[in-house]
Design a protein around this motif. Structure first.
Motif, PDB file in Angstrom:
ATOM      1  N   GLN A  61     -60.947 -20.531  -7.446  1.00 43.60           N
ATOM      2  CA  GLN A  61     -61.058 -19.372  -8.333  1.00 43.60           C
ATOM      3  C   GLN A  61     -59.825 -18.481  -8.234  1.00 43.60           C
ATOM      4  O   GLN A  61     -59.324 -17.987  -9.228  1.00 43.60           O
ATOM      5  CB  GLN A  61     -62.279 -18.545  -7.937  1.00 43.60           C
ATOM      6  N   LEU A  62     -59.367 -18.280  -6.999  1.00 45.56           N
ATOM      7  CA  LEU A  62     -58.198 -17.426  -6.785  1.00 45.56           C
ATOM      8  C   LEU A  62     -56.983 -18.032  -7.477  1.00 45.56           C
ATOM      9  O   LEU A  62     -56.256 -17.353  -8.200  1.00 45.56           O
ATOM     10  CB  LEU A  62     -57.947 -17.261  -5.282  1.00 45.56           C
ATOM     11  N   LEU A  74     -56.870 -20.183  -9.980  1.00 48.04           N
ATOM     12  CA  LEU A  74     -56.997 -20.143 -11.442  1.00 48.04           C
ATOM     13  C   LEU A  74     -56.674 -18.749 -11.962  1.00 48.04           C
ATOM     14  O   LEU A  74     -55.980 -18.589 -12.966  1.00 48.04           O
ATOM     15  CB  LEU A  74     -58.406 -20.560 -11.874  1.00 48.04           C
ATOM     16  N   GLY A  75     -57.173 -17.737 -11.269  1.00 43.10           N
ATOM     17  CA  GLY A  75     -56.908 -16.364 -11.690  1.00 43.10           C
ATOM     18  C   GLY A  75     -55.426 -16.047 -11.652  1.00 43.10           C
ATOM     19  O   GLY A  75     -54.856 -15.508 -12.599  1.00 43.10           O
ATOM     20  N   LEU A  76     -54.777 -16.450 -10.540  1.00 43.91           N
ATOM     21  CA  LEU A  76     -53.355 -16.138 -10.407  1.00 43.91           C
ATOM     22  C   LEU A  76     -52.543 -16.885 -11.460  1.00 43.91           C
ATOM     23  O   LEU A  76     -51.579 -16.356 -12.026  1.00 43.91           O
ATOM     24  CB  LEU A  76     -52.872 -16.502  -9.002  1.00 43.91           C
ATOM     25  N   LEU A 129     -53.530 -17.841 -14.411  1.00 41.51           N
ATOM     26  CA  LEU A 129     -53.721 -17.205 -15.725  1.00 41.51           C
ATOM     27  C   LEU A 129     -52.838 -15.959 -15.825  1.00 41.51           C
ATOM     28  O   LEU A 129     -52.155 -15.736 -16.829  1.00 41.51           O
ATOM     29  CB  LEU A 129     -55.192 -16.840 -15.915  1.00 41.51           C
ATOM     30  N   LEU A 130     -52.823 -15.157 -14.756  1.00 41.92           N
ATOM     31  CA  LEU A 130     -51.977 -13.958 -14.749  1.00 41.92           C
ATOM     32  C   LEU A 130     -50.512 -14.331 -14.953  1.00 41.92           C
ATOM     33  O   LEU A 130     -49.805 -13.747 -15.773  1.00 41.92           O
ATOM     34  CB  LEU A 130     -52.108 -13.235 -13.405  1.00 41.92           C
TER      35      LEU A 130
END
Lengths: 321, 342
Positions: free
Chosen positions: B303-304, B306-308, B310-311
């Motif tokens: 999750q971490l 994927l979030g990074l 995307l950012l």
């Protein structure tokens, strides 16, 4: 414009009217249908579930106020919850220190959201979708989904203690609501926040530091998400990594049912609080009536649509009058 | 309220910019493949490639489902809920009613399209932001499905379902070819048909489109209907993969549904889509998920990452946009750069 309105129209034009009527009807119906409804214990249960939802709703309300949104309220809440739990259980931090550190983490998360949104100029939806995933990832990476159970007795006692029907847990949300109402109505940053939401361009032209106000709104939103998480930990008596996963819908539902506009500038602390009361009454009614819990999910969706429709209707009426 | 990044980047990216984005994405994917293969040889085993192709198929179609709505400048948060409604409907029709598989699948797709149409219809008629409408309808659809199905899994489906899910064409699952086929159809739609053009025009500048005779409302409703049908397809692919119709399907679709198109260069503001980009975006997401799994980093840190990512992707996109704006300052009026919701 007001003079031309009939009493009924004026009632319809009032933000709280529909909510107040719905709450009254709900109270009367439930009280007459179920003798268990007005018992001291049931009122305590309702007030207790009111606390966390209210602050979650406020967290979203502040970003809605500036025309942004914060999809990471739940993820940030989960992160703060396990951080506070971990600090108390693993590191033996005293409760006040852990709570303050948790609030700081929440505010820092919100600050990151705000800075990223303002500095990059990217839509807040995408930024907070991404940071939500990142916060959840950190949460799960640290805990591997295992909760912290051994919290200080005093902290847990605060979460369950009550004075007749009044849970101790209710104290922070009431203070926060009063502080927010004062902040938005009487202080310069609060007015600036609403001004930026109402018309960013006009606000900027009148010398309001738009970007700084938006960052402030996100930071406060994170701070409140952290506060809600800490209350949720106290309420549950354990720091669950899953705290916050079901906050998203609720966080938007209450401010929107309370009449907040997604375009910003238009929010109400009291109407949001009333909307949370309505949601809690509906949930409680469902439990008392032994209805399938899945109906809550369904009704919440229907309630948002109804509120949006009512707001549209009100806008059309007001425009036509 | 529009969710525009800025009015300048509403303009369709130049052909060159689009290609550079796709090439950049492809390079990143290749780098990750090299990295994962060298760190964990199991990554390119035929077993893992097959598993990867199956989840890639689903990720691609979920991405398409969001992409077609992003084309109109709207969003659809109800994709997961529509997907699971179609899944449970197909399970009910096959297991309880005993309908033949193709009929059940077709009806489930129709249900998905209908729920999408409902979203579009309410959005257009009420004039309310698609975010709120689909947030509410997501809850409504999911609640309705849970009430009707009592959250019971249908796990006595015809054996052909699971057999098709296990089928291999070489290393790959036939599901992947279904997803690519849908992609080809979408390319045709957006490149060569009047309808596709209308959808993009409605997203690029609704007022201008309306004035030039494009039925904007109809375009938005059709985009949402298509999104619903695609969400249902993604759900049905999962039914093949799992061999069962589960009520938990779709609840984690929100992030990947935005990741694939946004990584692939589809604009949130509407008016421009990249089908190939969405496929590559989905490939990057699936690669990461599978690679981290093979390296036993586990799902927890995924999750971490994927979030990074995307950012990182949106920021790169943003700075490319700023660069393009600077270059075109001489020709265009930069006055409106700060959109209201930036």
């Amino acid at each position: 414009m007001t003079n031309n309105m009939t009493l009924g129209q004026r009632f319809l034009a009032n933000e709280w009217s529909a909510l107040a009527v719905a709450i009254l009807v709900g109270l009367v119906v439930l009280a007459s249908m179920s003798p268990a409804f007005l018992t001291e214990f049931n009122l305590y249960v309702m007030l207790r579930s009111f606390c966390v939802v209210l602050i979650v709703a406020f967290a979203q309300m502040l970003t809605l106020a500036v025309g942004h949104m914060n999809l990471s309220v739940g993820a940030l809440g989960g992160l703060v919850a396990i951080a506070v739990g971990g600090m108390m259980e693993k590191w033996g931090f005293p409760v006040p220190v852990a709570v303050l550190a948790g609030l700081a983490i929440g505010a820092a998360g919100g600050l990151i959201n705000g800075l990223l949104t303002v500095r990059t100029g990217i839509n807040g939806f995408i930024i907070t979708l991404a940071t939500a995933s990142a916060f959840t990832g950190i949460n799960l990476g640290i805990t591997e989904s295992i909760p912290f159970y051994n919290l200080p007795a005093g902290f847990v006692a605060f979460g369950t203690g009550r004075l007749y029907a009044l849970p101790y847990l209710l104290l922070p949300p009431v203070l926060i609501a009063l502080a927010l109402a004062f902040f938005l109505a009487r202080t310069v940053p609060g007015r600036q926040l609403l001004a930026v939401g109402g018309n960013p361009h006009a606000a900027e032209l009148s010398g309001i530091p738009r970007d700084r106000v938006i960052v402030m709104a996100h930071t406060l939103s994170g701070l409140l998400a952290g506060a809600a998480a800490i209350l949720a930990v106290a309420q549950l008596g354990s720091a669950q990594p899953s705290i916050g996963v079901d906050w998203l819908l609720m966080s938007f539902a209450a401010p929107i049912i309370g009449g907040a506009a997604l375009t910003g500038g238009h929010i109400s602390v009291a109407a949001t609080a009333l909307a949370v009361v309505l949601i809690v009454i509906i949930q409680n009614g469902m439990v008392l009536a032994k209805v399938d819990p899945y109906w809550v999910q369904f009704l919440l969706g229907a309630l948002i649509l109804a509120a949006v429709g009512l707001n549209r209707l009100r806008a059309v009426r007001a425009g036509g009058a | 309220m529009t969710l525009s990044v800025s009015s300048q980047s509403r303009a369709r990216p130049s052909w060159l910019a689009e290609q550079s984005n796709l090439i950049g994405l492809a390079v990143i994917i290749v780098l990750f493949w090299v990295l994962f293969t060298s760190l964990a040889p199991g990554f390119v085993s035929s077993f893992n490639l097959f598993a990867l192709s199956r989840s890639l198929a689903v990720d691609i179609v979920i991405g398409f489902s969001t992409m077609v709505v992003l084309a109109t400048g709207g969003m659809n948060l109800a994709i997961g809920s529509i997907g699971v409604c179609a899944v449970m409907a197909s399970g009910y029709l096959m297991q309880t009613i005993g309908l033949p598989i193709p009929v059940a699948m077709a009806l489930a797709l129709l249900l998905g399209a209908f729920l999408g149409w409902l979203n579009g219809f309410v959005i257009v008629r009420s004039g309310v932001n698609s975010f709120i409408i689909t947030l509410a309808s997501a809850s409504l659809f999911l609640g309705g499905m849970l009430i009707l199905s009592k959250a019971q899994t249908f796990n006595a489906l015809p054996p052909e379902i699971a057999a098709f899910g296990r089928m291999r064409w070489g290393f790959l699952s036939p599901l992947l070819f279904v997803a690519l086929g849908l992609g080809a159809a979408l390319i045709v739609l957006f490149r060569f048909t009047a309808l596709g053009r209308e959808i993009l025009a409605a997203g690029a500048n609704p007022r201008a489109a309306e004035l030039s005779g494009v039925p904007v409302g109809r375009a938005i409703i059709i985009a949402h209907t298509l999104s619903g049908a695609l969400a249902a397809s993604a759900g049905l692919m999962l039914v093949f993969r799992l061999g069962a119709a589960m009520p938990s399907i779709g609840q984690d679709w929100l992030l990947p549904s935005f990741l694939a198109p946004v990584l692939g260069g589809t604009l949130l503001a509407g008016g421009f889509v990249s089908v190939v980009g969405t496929i590559l975006g989905a490939l990057l997401v699936t690669t990461l998920r599978s690679g981290l799994l093979v390296m036993q980093v586990g799902n927890f840190w995924l999750q971490l990452f994927l979030g990074l990512i995307l950012l990182f992707a949106v920021m790169v996109d943003r700075y490319r946009g700023v660069y393009a704006e600077r270059r075109s300052l001489g020709r265009k009026n930069p006055r409106q750069t700060s959109g209201r919701s930036a």
